[in-house]
Motif scaffolding. Sequence first.
Motif, PDB file in Angstrom:
ATOM      1  N   GLN A   1       2.354   1.787  -3.594  1.00  0.00           N
ATOM      2  CA  GLN A   1       1.537   2.320  -4.913  1.00  0.00           C
ATOM      3  C   GLN A   1       0.561   3.343  -4.405  1.00  0.00           C
ATOM      4  O   GLN A   1       0.314   3.665  -3.263  1.00  0.00           O
ATOM      5  N   GLY A   2      -0.120   4.166  -5.357  1.00  0.00           N
ATOM      6  CA  GLY A   2      -0.900   5.288  -5.145  1.00  0.00           C
ATOM      7  C   GLY A   2      -0.306   6.560  -5.097  1.00  0.00           C
ATOM      8  O   GLY A   2       0.651   6.749  -5.694  1.00  0.00           O
TER       9      GLY A   2
ATOM     10  N   ASN B   1       0.760  -1.246   0.037  1.00  0.00           N
ATOM     11  CA  ASN B   1       0.127   0.057  -0.069  1.00  0.00           C
ATOM     12  C   ASN B   1       0.925   1.291  -0.101  1.00  0.00           C
ATOM     13  O   ASN B   1       0.568   2.304  -0.758  1.00  0.00           O
TER      14      ASN B   1
ATOM     15  N   ARG C   1       1.083  -3.676 -19.626  1.00  0.00           N
ATOM     16  CA  ARG C   1       2.067  -3.169 -18.875  1.00  0.00           C
ATOM     17  C   ARG C   1       3.366  -3.300 -19.621  1.00  0.00           C
ATOM     18  O   ARG C   1       3.783  -4.366 -20.173  1.00  0.00           O
TER      19      ARG C   1
ATOM     20  N   ARG D   1       2.253   3.431  -9.542  1.00  0.00           N
ATOM     21  CA  ARG D   1       0.885   3.709 -10.111  1.00  0.00           C
ATOM     22  C   ARG D   1      -0.077   3.035  -9.259  1.00  0.00           C
ATOM     23  O   ARG D   1      -1.243   3.412  -8.785  1.00  0.00           O
ATOM     24  N   ASN D   2       0.370   1.667  -9.114  1.00  0.00           N
ATOM     25  CA  ASN D   2      -0.670   0.558  -8.599  1.00  0.00           C
ATOM     26  C   ASN D   2       0.065  -0.570  -8.427  1.00  0.00           C
ATOM     27  O   ASN D   2       1.310  -0.616  -8.383  1.00  0.00           O
ATOM     28  N   LEU D   3      -0.814  -1.478  -7.724  1.00  0.00           N
ATOM     29  CA  LEU D   3      -0.258  -2.823  -6.952  1.00  0.00           C
ATOM     30  C   LEU D   3       0.454  -3.537  -8.077  1.00  0.00           C
ATOM     31  O   LEU D   3       1.634  -4.294  -7.668  1.00  0.00           O
TER      32      LEU D   3
END
Length: 155
Positions: free
Chosen positions: A21-22, A18, A65, A28-30
């Motif tokens: 990412q974010g 957590n 990706r 940008r993401n998990l």
Amino acid sequence: MGTTDRFRRPAQHEDLLNELQGKEGPFRNLVEAMMFAAALGQRKNRREEFDKTGEPIRLALMDGRQYGDVLIDMLAAVKVQDDPKILADDRLDERVRIFEEYANGGLSYLRGELNTAPTRDLDVLVGNLVMEALTTPQDQDDEVGAIMSSADLDW
């Protein structure tokens, strides 16, 4: 063994994932955080099994990706060099397990670095690990490390 459509993430590293990412993290993401962790785990030769899992991630999210669709295959091909059939369609579950275990090992390594590093800034620590991968030659050919170091990471 049936073909999976998801990959697991280790529950013991949910907090770290957590953070990675974010808005505040370097990824940008998990999916991207897990890709980095798997490449790091391979680079540091850390493959660790786990049983307790967080919410699984759809394998289809790896498609599209940069290098995502080949990372799972490359990790398996490097790990099981004497068995070219590891890349067969009916062995996807094995390749996904190798990816998951390298990701767990990479997350464990990253957690250890965070616990001992002079900075707790994940952006700096991840950047340092990428720079290390770019500048530190290994004794053997490291195709996965090359992918990790050339990946398009948004800082």
